[in-house]
Design a protein around this motif. Structure first.
Motif, PDB file in Angstrom:
ATOM      1  N   UNK A 202       0.782  -1.239   0.000  1.00  0.00           N
ATOM      2  CA  UNK A 202       0.000   0.000   0.000  1.00  0.00           C
ATOM      3  C   UNK A 202       0.811   1.285   0.000  1.00  0.00           C
ATOM      4  N   UNK A 203       2.075   1.222   0.399  1.00  0.00           N
ATOM      5  CA  UNK A 203       2.869   2.449   0.471  1.00  0.00           C
ATOM      6  C   UNK A 203       4.021   2.477  -0.531  1.00  0.00           C
ATOM      7  N   UNK A 204       4.110   1.481  -1.406  1.00  0.00           N
ATOM      8  CA  UNK A 204       5.305   1.299  -2.235  1.00  0.00           C
ATOM      9  C   UNK A 204       5.097   1.750  -3.672  1.00  0.00           C
ATOM     10  N   UNK A 205       6.199   2.242  -4.251  1.00  0.00           N
ATOM     11  CA  UNK A 205       6.296   2.504  -5.673  1.00  0.00           C
ATOM     12  C   UNK A 205       7.626   1.950  -6.147  1.00  0.00           C
ATOM     13  N   UNK A 206       7.639   1.422  -7.355  1.00  0.00           N
ATOM     14  CA  UNK A 206       8.839   0.776  -7.890  1.00  0.00           C
ATOM     15  C   UNK A 206       9.373   1.561  -9.076  1.00  0.00           C
ATOM     16  N   UNK A 207      10.655   1.906  -8.999  1.00  0.00           N
ATOM     17  CA  UNK A 207      11.358   2.543 -10.109  1.00  0.00           C
ATOM     18  C   UNK A 207      12.339   1.528 -10.680  1.00  0.00           C
ATOM     19  N   UNK A 208      12.120   1.121 -11.917  1.00  0.00           N
ATOM     20  CA  UNK A 208      13.014   0.141 -12.509  1.00  0.00           C
ATOM     21  C   UNK A 208      14.368   0.749 -12.875  1.00  0.00           C
ATOM     22  N   UNK A 209      14.419   2.059 -12.985  1.00  0.00           N
ATOM     23  CA  UNK A 209      15.687   2.762 -13.220  1.00  0.00           C
ATOM     24  C   UNK A 209      16.027   3.560 -11.975  1.00  0.00           C
ATOM     25  N   UNK A 210      16.975   3.097 -11.167  1.00  0.00           N
ATOM     26  CA  UNK A 210      17.336   3.833  -9.947  1.00  0.00           C
ATOM     27  C   UNK A 210      17.854   5.230 -10.262  1.00  0.00           C
ATOM     28  N   UNK A 211      17.689   6.119  -9.302  1.00  0.00           N
ATOM     29  CA  UNK A 211      18.106   7.502  -9.492  1.00  0.00           C
ATOM     30  C   UNK A 211      18.562   8.078  -8.156  1.00  0.00           C
ATOM     31  N   UNK A 212      19.220   9.211  -8.209  1.00  0.00           N
ATOM     32  CA  UNK A 212      19.682   9.868  -6.994  1.00  0.00           C
ATOM     33  C   UNK A 212      18.481  10.350  -6.186  1.00  0.00           C
ATOM     34  N   UNK A 227      13.247   2.157   0.352  1.00  0.00           N
ATOM     35  CA  UNK A 227      13.188   0.925   1.147  1.00  0.00           C
ATOM     36  C   UNK A 227      12.652  -0.196   0.283  1.00  0.00           C
ATOM     37  N   UNK A 228      13.382  -1.311   0.239  1.00  0.00           N
ATOM     38  CA  UNK A 228      12.944  -2.430  -0.576  1.00  0.00           C
ATOM     39  C   UNK A 228      11.560  -2.912  -0.138  1.00  0.00           C
ATOM     40  N   UNK A 229      10.809  -3.425  -1.103  1.00  0.00           N
ATOM     41  CA  UNK A 229       9.455  -3.881  -0.819  1.00  0.00           C
ATOM     42  C   UNK A 229       9.423  -4.986   0.227  1.00  0.00           C
ATOM     43  N   UNK A 230      10.424  -5.873   0.211  1.00  0.00           N
ATOM     44  CA  UNK A 230      10.449  -6.956   1.199  1.00  0.00           C
ATOM     45  C   UNK A 230      10.551  -6.401   2.613  1.00  0.00           C
ATOM     46  N   UNK A 231      11.314  -5.340   2.781  1.00  0.00           N
ATOM     47  CA  UNK A 231      11.428  -4.712   4.092  1.00  0.00           C
ATOM     48  C   UNK A 231      10.146  -3.965   4.449  1.00  0.00           C
ATOM     49  N   UNK A 232       9.476  -3.401   3.457  1.00  0.00           N
ATOM     50  CA  UNK A 232       8.213  -2.712   3.727  1.00  0.00           C
ATOM     51  C   UNK A 232       7.143  -3.677   4.238  1.00  0.00           C
ATOM     52  N   UNK A 233       7.213  -4.927   3.816  1.00  0.00           N
ATOM     53  CA  UNK A 233       6.225  -5.913   4.247  1.00  0.00           C
ATOM     54  C   UNK A 233       6.310  -6.222   5.741  1.00  0.00           C
TER      55      UNK A 233
END
Length: 431
Positions: A202-212, A227-233
């Motif tokens: 519910x709080x996550x967004x994924x960027x396939x291209x990392x950025x500063x 924060x990685x999604x696994x840690x958000x869980x």
């Protein structure tokens, strides 16, 4: 331009020399090196080069062994690291060859190795012409660790090794105290940043291209964290009741506790970490997010509650236990350089000690979440099974498939599954 480009390459070489040849931590070396570069693009380049090298050092070592008749002496370890810097730019990063070669040759001079600049030029030109030797993705993994993974996950060994060798996506955690995820997604879209939504997070967004992070809208104001999604869980697995008294027993760097507080300001959180300097970083993170005014932080050994606990039981305990970090090799590739088979017995003993000690701080009816970023069953499934066997008032509660595959009394996520890190979760209720 070449001279300007030489500085980040020289810094990357020094960082890699410290990590590859002197046993230093990549995170610590980058923390010291990156502030020396004023331009964020240079800082990003150094990070990209270091990670690219450490994800496949055997490939670059194979090139040296094929192209240099005699191994470089130990005194030339910095030169070896610089050659790896050049190889990574041409290979993994696919930078423009002319600029990559010219700047890396100039970096040899920056490092005081003018007499070796010709060798650097010759080897990088050969890499440009011929490409680098092909080696297995797991060639740099310690044999003992490959054997453990093959034993624990015989059907998934190849996938684990492959996923651990590639750059992971960048997961963001939107601070719901400030705005909804959908509102922040609109800000990203307006800034020309592509992001993906996962309905189960519910709080996550994924960027396939990392950025500063400085380029993320509102980062400095606490709108979002990385924060990685696994840690958000973890927040979903622990799921403390409103107003609960919560212990985060190994709190640094603070992301999981922050997530809990972003969701529920009424939680009464106590955090413990054995490293006082790491607690300073926790405070800094909380300040950026504008949370945690009432959090109690203790620089202490969580396994010794008498040194920090006031005796009032907790409703929920998070034990994100020290572990082998084998689930996050793609984010911390130097784990493979530093971890030893002998470390696992010591880690297992520490984990068991923490479980037993923290269980005493938990109120009847309360929940303890045991979590690690390991994929080794000895630290996860076996650790929890042994705890349940010796603890009559502990009962495992099931977690659903969002948390990965069933693994004993808990759930295991392997690296790369749904774009996430490797992670283990076990939810334990005190009867």
């Amino acid at each position: 331009m070449t001279q300007a480009g030489s500085q980040p390459r020289a810094i990357a070489a020094r960082v890699l020399d410290a990590v590859l040849h002197h046993g230093h931590s990549l995170k610590a070396e980058l923390a010291t090196a990156l502030p020396k570069l004023a331009d964020p693009r240079d800082r990003a380049l150094v990070e990209a080069i270091c990670f690219a090298v450490l994800r496949q050092p055997a490939r670059y070592q194979a090139a040296l062994e094929a192209w240099i008749p005699k191994p470089l002496p130990r005194r030339d370890s910095e030169l070896k690291a610089l050659l790896f810097v050049g190889f990574a730019q041409l290979d993994a990063l696919q930078l423009a060859p002319h600029a990559a070669v010219a700047s890396t040759v100039e970096a040899a001079r920056t490092l005081g190795r003018k007499h070796q600049a010709g060798l650097v030029n010759a080897l990088l030109r050969r890499a440009q012409r011929e490409g680098l030797p092909a080696v297995a993705a797991h060639a740099h993994w310690p044999q003992w660790l490959r054997e453990r993974i093959a034993r624990d996950w015989p059907q998934d060994e190849a996938a684990v090794l492959a996923a651990s060798a590639v750059e992971p996506p960048m997961w963001l955690r939107v601070n719901r105290r400030g705005m909804s995820r959908d509102d922040y997604l609109k800000q990203l879209t307006e800034a020309g940043i592509d992001a993906l939504v996962d309905a189960s997070l519910p709080d996550a967004l994924r960027l396939d291209t990392p950025m500063a992070v400085a380029a993320l809208p509102g980062f400095g104001d606490g709108a979002v964290s990385v924060q990685d999604a696994a840690a958000q869980l973890v927040a979903d697995a622990l799921a403390p009741a409103p107003g609960a008294r919560v212990l985060d027993a190994c709190i640094a760097p603070g992301g999981k506790a922050a997530h809990l507080l972003e969701r529920d300001a009424s939680l009464r959180v106590t955090g413990v970490d054995i490293d006082a300097e790491r607690l300073d970083r926790v405070r800094s993170g909380f300040s950026r997010l504008r949370i945690g005014d009432g959090v109690r932080l203790h620089a202490a050994d969580a396994a010794d509650p008498a040194s920090w606990w006031d005796g009032v039981p907790f409703d929920a305990v998070l034990l994100d236990a020290p572990c082998s970090a084998t689930g996050i090799v793609r984010r911390q590739p130097d784990v493979l350089l530093h971890r030893r088979a002998s470390d696992l017995d010591a880690l297992a003993a520490t984990q068991a000690c923490l479980l037993d000690a923290l269980w005493r701080t938990l109120a009847p009816g309360g929940v303890l979440l045991y979590a690690t970023c390991s994929i080794l069953k000895g630290e996860n499934q076996a650790q929890v099974d042994a705890f349940l066997a010796r603890t009559p008032d502990a009962k495992a509660e099931p977690l659903d498939e969002r948390f990965g595959r069933i693994s004993g009394a808990g759930r295991q996520r392997l690296p790369g599954e749904h774009g996430m890190d490797g992670f283990f979760y076990a939810r334990l209720r005190k009867e």
